[in-house]
Enzyme design. Structure first.
Site, PDB file in Angstrom:
ATOM      1  N   SER A 124       0.829  -1.204   0.000  1.00  0.00           N
ATOM      2  CA  SER A 124       0.000   0.000   0.000  1.00  0.00           C
ATOM      3  C   SER A 124       0.862   1.253   0.000  1.00  0.00           C
ATOM      4  CB  SER A 124      -0.882   0.001   1.252  1.00  0.00           C
ATOM      5  OG  SER A 124      -1.495   1.258   1.450  1.00  0.00           O
ATOM      6  N   TYR A 148      -2.191  -0.004  10.289  1.00  0.00           N
ATOM      7  CA  TYR A 148      -2.368  -0.700   9.012  1.00  0.00           C
ATOM      8  C   TYR A 148      -1.151  -0.502   8.110  1.00  0.00           C
ATOM      9  CZ  TYR A 148      -3.805  -1.540   4.221  1.00  0.00           C
ATOM     10  OH  TYR A 148      -3.835  -1.980   2.918  1.00  0.00           O
ATOM     11  N   LYS A 152       1.803  -3.300   6.700  1.00  0.00           N
ATOM     12  CA  LYS A 152       2.191  -3.502   5.309  1.00  0.00           C
ATOM     13  C   LYS A 152       3.700  -3.344   5.138  1.00  0.00           C
ATOM     14  CE  LYS A 152      -1.618  -4.582   3.240  1.00  0.00           C
ATOM     15  NZ  LYS A 152      -1.767  -5.921   2.622  1.00  0.00           N
TER      16      LYS A 152
END
Length: 338
Positions: A124, A148, A152
């Site tokens: 991402s 989050y 990643k």
């Protein structure tokens, strides 16, 4: 090639399965349906005309994953399975690390056991945090601002360490998405948020469909042409094709590790996106400007030149096509599922 797709009924995963089958690959989906619906599998079959192999399991379940890999014996894995809400990750960081990092570690371990030596990883643009300048190249500093994004980035580090391990034969493509939007042009599969959408495009389509009163536009004083945030919106079908191209690149080149941005190279503001959706719907879509949200950034769009050069890939679909396909999906998804 035999390809295992984890999270293959999710938004980007389902579209990638369609493109893999169209390219002649044999696909097995591994899915626990925590962020997707079982009927999506049947929709994929309708689009492709091919029965889809499915194993329902959690990738953290080592025994179940081993059994699945032993049956299918994949040549490669495309790894989407993850928790994906930026806001939820701030409330449940331990769960996000458990699934996104722990699940990836288990997957890599089992892949090694079965001599499966290629992985394409769904990363991402959140790994960049607040970019210092746009467009953002792969060489830009990383500094994710949310759990989050950090999961990643840790997933990327983990994969690179496995590639670099002595005697390892793993090859990896790490794909950093910017803002996936749109839907399959058939209207059969698309983004399917549960509850209040975390992403802007489904919030717009739900408002246009009368499911929500108005769109909340957070921030109107950014240093952008209209004061609203600017993002790089890339059609999910273009993204799916990039995964197939990355798989082919790993199979046909000597490069063991690729890290690539996937975006259009063009930023659009929140208001531009709303206005384009309005033109597709045929009427104004109501919105209300509100203050900035904590952690939001003013602008972020990709430099996709490396993906263009290495994969021969570029995003082809326009913002208008993105909105047309997303609206078609919104209208279709409001009907009873067959």
């Amino acid at each position: 090639m035999k390809v295992m797709v984890t999270g293959g009924a999710g938004f980007v995963g389902s579209h990638t399965v369609v493109e893999l089958i169209a390219a002649g690959h044999y696909v097995q989906v591994v899915e626990n349906f925590c962020n997707s619906e079982r009927w999506i599998v049947e929709r994929i079959e309708r689009i492709t005309g091919v029965p889809l192999a499915l194993d329902e399991l959690d990738i953290r379940d080592r025994d179940a994953l081993r059994a699945s890999m032993e049956r299918f014996r994949p040549d490669a894995v495309i790894h989407f399975a993850a928790l994906k809400s930026v806001s939820e990750s701030t409330q449940l960081p331990a769960s996000y690390y458990d699934v996104n990092v722990g699940g990836t570690a288990t997957l890599l371990d089992v892949m090694q056991e079965f001599d499966c030596n290629r992985i394409v990883f769904s990363s991402s643009a959140t790994v960049y945090g607040q970019p210092e300048a746009c467009p953002v190249a792969e060489s830009a500093a990383v500094g994710p601002a949310t759990p989050y994004g950090r999961t990643k980035l840790v997933g990327e580090w983990l994969i690179r360490d496995c590639v670099a391990a002595p005697g390892a034969s793993l090859g990896a493509a790490i794909l950093r998405y910017f803002n996936p939007v749109g839907a399959h042009p058939s209207g059969l599969i698309g983004e399917l948020p549960r509850g209040v959408p975390n992403n802007l495009a489904p919030y717009i389509t739900q408002t246009a469909a009368g499911q929500r009163d108005y769109i909340r536009v957070f921030g109107d004083d950014y240093a952008t042409p209209d004061g609203t945030g600017v993002r790089d919106y890339v059609h999910v079908v273009d993204l799916a094709k990039a995964h197939v191209a990355a798989l082919d690149a790993l199979a046909s080149s000597d490069q063991r590790e690729l890290t690539l941005n996937l975006g259009t190279g063009r930023g659009y503001s929140v208001l531009e996106l709303i206005e384009t959706f309005s033109s597709v719907v045929g009427r104004p879509i109501p919105y209300e400007r509100q203050g900035r949200r904590a952690g939001d950034i003013g602008e972020c769009w990709a430099d996709p030149s490396r993906a263009n050069a290495v994969l021969g890939w570029r995003a082809e679909k326009t913002l208008l096509e993105i909105c047309e396909d997303a609206w078609r999906w919104q209208q279709a998804s409001a009907l009873p599922h067959d």
